[in-house]
Design a protein around this motif. Structure first.
Motif, PDB file in Angstrom:
ATOM      1  N   LEU A 263       0.826  -1.208   0.000  1.00  0.00           N
ATOM      2  CA  LEU A 263       0.000   0.000   0.000  1.00  0.00           C
ATOM      3  C   LEU A 263       0.856   1.253   0.000  1.00  0.00           C
ATOM      4  CD1 LEU A 263      -2.797   1.254   0.085  1.00  0.00           C
ATOM      5  CD2 LEU A 263      -2.725   1.133   2.594  1.00  0.00           C
ATOM      6  N   SER A 264       1.892   1.264   0.814  1.00  0.00           N
ATOM      7  CA  SER A 264       2.787   2.415   0.871  1.00  0.00           C
ATOM      8  C   SER A 264       3.481   2.633  -0.471  1.00  0.00           C
ATOM      9  CB  SER A 264       3.841   2.213   1.965  1.00  0.00           C
ATOM     10  OG  SER A 264       4.760   3.282   1.984  1.00  0.00           O
ATOM     11  N   MET A 265       3.838   1.545  -1.148  1.00  0.00           N
ATOM     12  CA  MET A 265       4.472   1.638  -2.461  1.00  0.00           C
ATOM     13  C   MET A 265       3.530   2.290  -3.473  1.00  0.00           C
ATOM     14  SD  MET A 265       6.262  -2.128  -2.628  1.00  0.00           S
ATOM     15  CE  MET A 265       6.568  -2.013  -4.392  1.00  0.00           C
ATOM     16  N   LEU A 266       2.255   1.876  -3.420  1.00  0.00           N
ATOM     17  CA  LEU A 266       1.275   2.380  -4.378  1.00  0.00           C
ATOM     18  C   LEU A 266       0.977   3.867  -4.170  1.00  0.00           C
ATOM     19  CD1 LEU A 266      -1.256  -0.598  -4.441  1.00  0.00           C
ATOM     20  CD2 LEU A 266       0.454  -0.024  -6.165  1.00  0.00           C
ATOM     21  N   LEU A 267       1.081   4.324  -2.922  1.00  0.00           N
ATOM     22  CA  LEU A 267       0.751   5.707  -2.601  1.00  0.00           C
ATOM     23  C   LEU A 267       1.945   6.654  -2.717  1.00  0.00           C
ATOM     24  CD1 LEU A 267      -1.550   5.122   0.526  1.00  0.00           C
ATOM     25  CD2 LEU A 267      -2.247   5.605  -1.829  1.00  0.00           C
ATOM     26  N   SER A 268       3.122   6.108  -2.990  1.00  0.00           N
ATOM     27  CA  SER A 268       4.339   6.928  -2.970  1.00  0.00           C
ATOM     28  C   SER A 268       4.714   7.523  -4.325  1.00  0.00           C
ATOM     29  CB  SER A 268       5.523   6.078  -2.475  1.00  0.00           C
ATOM     30  OG  SER A 268       5.812   5.039  -3.405  1.00  0.00           O
ATOM     31  N   VAL A 269       3.919   7.239  -5.359  1.00  0.00           N
ATOM     32  CA  VAL A 269       4.273   7.688  -6.709  1.00  0.00           C
ATOM     33  C   VAL A 269       4.079   9.190  -6.870  1.00  0.00           C
ATOM     34  CG1 VAL A 269       3.794   7.411  -9.168  1.00  0.00           C
ATOM     35  CG2 VAL A 269       3.647   5.433  -7.640  1.00  0.00           C
ATOM     36  N   GLN A 270       5.059   9.867  -7.498  1.00  0.00           N
ATOM     37  CA  GLN A 270       4.999  11.301  -7.776  1.00  0.00           C
ATOM     38  C   GLN A 270       4.271  11.508  -9.098  1.00  0.00           C
ATOM     39  OE1 GLN A 270       6.003  14.162  -6.354  1.00  0.00           O
ATOM     40  NE2 GLN A 270       5.800  15.511  -8.102  1.00  0.00           N
ATOM     41  N   TYR A 271       2.979  11.902  -9.035  1.00  0.00           N
ATOM     42  CA  TYR A 271       2.177  12.034 -10.248  1.00  0.00           C
ATOM     43  C   TYR A 271       2.259  13.429 -10.877  1.00  0.00           C
ATOM     44  CZ  TYR A 271       0.048   7.477  -9.497  1.00  0.00           C
ATOM     45  OH  TYR A 271      -0.155   6.120  -9.350  1.00  0.00           O
ATOM     46  N   ASP A 272       2.823  14.405 -10.172  1.00  0.00           N
ATOM     47  CA  ASP A 272       2.914  15.760 -10.699  1.00  0.00           C
ATOM     48  C   ASP A 272       4.126  15.865 -11.622  1.00  0.00           C
ATOM     49  OD1 ASP A 272       2.846  18.430 -11.254  1.00  0.00           O
ATOM     50  OD2 ASP A 272       3.486  19.080  -9.257  1.00  0.00           O
ATOM     51  N   PHE A 273       3.868  15.886 -12.938  1.00  0.00           N
ATOM     52  CA  PHE A 273       4.965  15.959 -13.902  1.00  0.00           C
ATOM     53  C   PHE A 273       5.075  17.354 -14.535  1.00  0.00           C
ATOM     54  CE2 PHE A 273       1.153  14.549 -16.127  1.00  0.00           C
ATOM     55  CZ  PHE A 273       1.106  15.399 -17.224  1.00  0.00           C
ATOM     56  N   THR A 274       4.329  18.330 -14.001  1.00  0.00           N
ATOM     57  CA  THR A 274       4.350  19.672 -14.591  1.00  0.00           C
ATOM     58  C   THR A 274       5.744  20.310 -14.623  1.00  0.00           C
ATOM     59  OG1 THR A 274       3.652  20.575 -12.443  1.00  0.00           O
ATOM     60  CG2 THR A 274       1.936  20.170 -14.094  1.00  0.00           C
ATOM     61  N   PRO A 275       6.662  19.980 -13.679  1.00  0.00           N
ATOM     62  CA  PRO A 275       8.010  20.554 -13.803  1.00  0.00           C
ATOM     63  C   PRO A 275       8.682  20.196 -15.139  1.00  0.00           C
ATOM     64  CG  PRO A 275       7.702  19.681 -11.594  1.00  0.00           C
ATOM     65  CD  PRO A 275       6.507  19.257 -12.392  1.00  0.00           C
ATOM     66  N   LEU A 276       8.421  18.991 -15.649  1.00  0.00           N
ATOM     67  CA  LEU A 276       9.002  18.593 -16.926  1.00  0.00           C
ATOM     68  C   LEU A 276       8.390  19.390 -18.076  1.00  0.00           C
ATOM     69  CD1 LEU A 276       9.176  14.705 -16.477  1.00  0.00           C
ATOM     70  CD2 LEU A 276      10.958  16.413 -16.050  1.00  0.00           C
ATOM     71  N   PHE A 277       7.095  19.671 -17.960  1.00  0.00           N
ATOM     72  CA  PHE A 277       6.442  20.482 -18.992  1.00  0.00           C
ATOM     73  C   PHE A 277       7.055  21.883 -19.036  1.00  0.00           C
ATOM     74  CE2 PHE A 277       3.261  23.807 -19.860  1.00  0.00           C
ATOM     75  CZ  PHE A 277       3.005  23.535 -21.200  1.00  0.00           C
ATOM     76  N   TRP A 278       7.267  22.478 -17.872  1.00  0.00           N
ATOM     77  CA  TRP A 278       7.856  23.812 -17.844  1.00  0.00           C
ATOM     78  C   TRP A 278       9.305  23.787 -18.302  1.00  0.00           C
ATOM     79  CZ3 TRP A 278       4.579  27.338 -18.271  1.00  0.00           C
ATOM     80  CH2 TRP A 278       3.345  27.276 -17.615  1.00  0.00           C
ATOM     81  N   GLY A 279       9.966  22.652 -18.092  1.00  0.00           N
ATOM     82  CA  GLY A 279      11.310  22.496 -18.641  1.00  0.00           C
ATOM     83  C   GLY A 279      11.279  22.514 -20.161  1.00  0.00           C
ATOM     84  N   PHE A 280      10.280  21.848 -20.748  1.00  0.00           N
ATOM     85  CA  PHE A 280      10.094  21.858 -22.200  1.00  0.00           C
ATOM     86  C   PHE A 280       9.853  23.282 -22.705  1.00  0.00           C
ATOM     87  CE2 PHE A 280       6.480  22.234 -25.179  1.00  0.00           C
ATOM     88  CZ  PHE A 280       7.135  21.917 -26.363  1.00  0.00           C
ATOM     89  N   VAL A 281       8.997  24.027 -22.003  1.00  0.00           N
ATOM     90  CA  VAL A 281       8.715  25.413 -22.392  1.00  0.00           C
ATOM     91  C   VAL A 281       9.995  26.240 -22.350  1.00  0.00           C
ATOM     92  CG1 VAL A 281       7.472  27.513 -21.760  1.00  0.00           C
ATOM     93  CG2 VAL A 281       6.314  25.294 -21.634  1.00  0.00           C
ATOM     94  N   GLU A 282      10.805  26.010 -21.323  1.00  0.00           N
ATOM     95  CA  GLU A 282      12.089  26.714 -21.224  1.00  0.00           C
ATOM     96  C   GLU A 282      12.981  26.362 -22.409  1.00  0.00           C
ATOM     97  OE1 GLU A 282      15.922  27.032 -18.156  1.00  0.00           O
ATOM     98  OE2 GLU A 282      14.133  25.883 -17.587  1.00  0.00           O
ATOM     99  N   GLY A 283      12.938  25.102 -22.835  1.00  0.00           N
ATOM    100  CA  GLY A 283      13.745  24.658 -23.960  1.00  0.00           C
ATOM    101  C   GLY A 283      13.384  25.353 -25.256  1.00  0.00           C
ATOM    102  N   LEU A 284      12.100  25.641 -25.453  1.00  0.00           N
ATOM    103  CA  LEU A 284      11.682  26.361 -26.658  1.00  0.00           C
ATOM    104  C   LEU A 284      12.354  27.730 -26.738  1.00  0.00           C
ATOM    105  CD1 LEU A 284       7.839  25.575 -26.759  1.00  0.00           C
ATOM    106  CD2 LEU A 284       9.632  24.587 -28.198  1.00  0.00           C
ATOM    107  N   GLY A 285      12.563  28.338 -25.575  1.00  0.00           N
ATOM    108  CA  GLY A 285      13.203  29.643 -25.542  1.00  0.00           C
ATOM    109  C   GLY A 285      14.699  29.594 -25.787  1.00  0.00           C
TER     110      GLY A 285
END
Length: 493
Positions: A263-285
């Motif tokens: 149960l602890s394993m299943l609840l420990s996943v980091q689902y917020d991937f928005t930092p990677l999206f903003w990294g992509f936006v930074e890359g466009l610049g």
């Protein structure tokens, strides 16, 4: 299927002589064969994000958009985006192309992204994502106007018919290595592994023979049974104390399961991937900082992905019986659109190039013939979002048992080659051998495509070679000049 069944009619079950059960088993088989990407892709791409260009070393944490993230958090974010990018591409394949192919961020392409582009060239990972995004946009445009289809149809016939066998040998070589039946050896590069010294080799061979016997007897789902049985046996032997944790189970998975609990394993996943999206936006610049290097990176991604995908589509379509008499895949632009869309979306959320998987051949061998097989693969990827740690607990050697079985089956493609014709024999033979020896479908295609017009000209049949085939061969030569320059460190960001 009856005319009243809209789902069966949509996926053309009657036309392909298939049914729900067969397609579902095929989908499960393909998913299990390619599920390793959920673990491997984040492990490879995380090195790109955690690489410090100033020190030239890999770090334990990184800063994205002003916020610090640990290596473990980066891996979890990449795990989520790997699954999401796969789902997007698979849905296009299932619902638009109606083909039984699975897609995910490509192996080899992810290593090129990390170790060649980011580490060797010194390109920031954000800019590398922007390059993958531009590549995806180009793919969408070329696919929409039919240019990719035209180029693939330029492939010489012997190359088209050799691709399936080449992929078969490739799968055999990869599978036997992962099973530790084939191991590195300095004098001859590889040699036979010692089964008595390797629990992985011993269990893998047992699983392989079980799968082959079930397949030979015509048991439906034999490949799934082989994968699951081998994985369960590995965990059973570990729990029983027969082998040390980490030998027959993925590193750290046994300790995590026993110490933290499921149960602890299943609840420990980091689902917020928005930092990677903003990294992509930074890359466009960053594109304007050094446009020449950016174009180089886009070109290389484009070239490798184009021919990897083309080779995979032809190879798996051959075993499924989809190719016409000229070795072409009808409506090829539809499955090509799936990897184009997947690549574009995947880059935006933080992963490398998405491509069709050769592991799709495992599901095809189980009878998958329509997009419903791909839909099942997509559904299983979605469910994997909820149970990421459990999927990560599947030992990789267990899934590679399936690749060995399918690799053997795909060798039948050599029967379609005219070995008495020098142009056929040389170009097909090079395609089949270069592919596994360089662990690259694109390299195998290149060997066949470059050699075919040269041999044709040498035997006095140059008139049989079209201008497009000469241009294609020349394009491969140009690609290798760029590739070798990058590998030699002659181009630096």
């Amino acid at each position: 299927m009856g005319a009243s069944d809209p789902i069966a009619n949509y996926f053309e079950f009657d036309e392909h002589s298939t049914n729900y059960g067969r397609e579902a088993i095929a989908g499960v088989t393909t998913f299990l064969a390619m599920a390793y990407i959920i673990v491997v892709n984040p492990a490879i791409l995380s090195d790109a994000i955690l690489f410090d260009h100033e020190t030239g070393e890999f770090t334990d944490e990184t800063v994205i958009n002003g916020v610090a993230y640990t290596g473990a958090e980066v891996v979890q974010m990449l795990t989520v985006v790997t699954i999401l990018a796969s789902i997007v591409a698979i849905l296009v394949m299932a619902l638009y192309a109606n083909r039984p192919f699975g897609l995910a961020p490509g192996m080899g392409l992810n290593a090129f992204f990390t170790f060649t582009v980011v580490v060797i060239l010194g390109v920031p990972w954000q800019l590398a994502l922007a390059a993958v995004f531009v590549e995806g946009i180009i793919f969408i445009a070329l696919t929409a106007v039919g240019a990719r289809k035209y180029i693939i149809e330029l492939f010489p016939e012997p190359v088209k018919f050799a691709v399936g066998a080449g992929i078969g040998v490739f799968l055999l070589f990869l599978g036997l290595q992962e099973m530790q039946v084939v191991v590195p050896y300095d004098a001859t590069l590889v040699t036979l592994g010692n089964v008595l010294e390797s629990p992985v080799a011993a269990l893998s061979l047992a699983g392989l023979f079980l799968t082959l016997l079930l397949y030979a007897r015509g048991v439906r789902g034999s490949i799934v049974i082989g994968i699951v049985t081998t994985a369960i046996a590995g965990w059973g032997l570990t729990i029983a104390g027969t082998v040390t944790p980490g030998v027959l189970t993925p590193p750290g998975s046994y300790e995590q399961a026993t110490n933290d609990g499921i149960l602890s394993m299943l609840l420990s996943v980091q689902y917020d991937f928005t930092p990677l999206f903003w990294g992509f936006v930074e890359g466009l610049g960053m594109i304007a900082d050094d446009p020449i290097i950016f174009v180089l990176v886009v070109f290389t991604f484009f070239f490798v992905d184009f021919f990897d995908t083309a080779g995979t589509l032809i190879g798996v379509s051959q075993i499924a019986g989809f190719l016409d008499e000229e070795g072409d895949l009808p409506d090829v632009e539809k499955p090509l659109m799936a990897d184009a869309v997947g690549t574009t979306v995947g880059a935006m959320i933080g992963t490398s190039t998405v491509t069709t998987y050769i592991e799709s051949s495992t599901g095809i061998e189980e009878g998958g013939r329509t997009g419903f097989t791909a839909l099942i693969v997509g559904v299983l990827f979605f469910l994997a979002l909820l149970i990421v740690p459990i999927v990560q607990a599947i030992p990789q050697y267990a899934t590679y048992v399936a690749l060995v079985v399918v690799g053997i089956i795909m060798l039948q493609g050599v029967a379609d080659i005219d070995w008495q014709d020098p142009a056929w024999a040389i170009s097909a033979g090079l395609t089949i051998t270069v592919m596994p020896l360089t662990t690259s479908i694109a390299n195998g295609l290149a060997a066949g495509i470059i050699s075919y017009p040269l041999v044709k000209a040498a035997i006095g049949d140059a008139r049989d070679v079209s201008l497009g085939q000469w241009i294609l061969a020349g394009a491969f030569v140009a690609y290798f000049v760029v590739y070798f320059a990058v590998e030699a460190g002659m181009v630096v960001f």
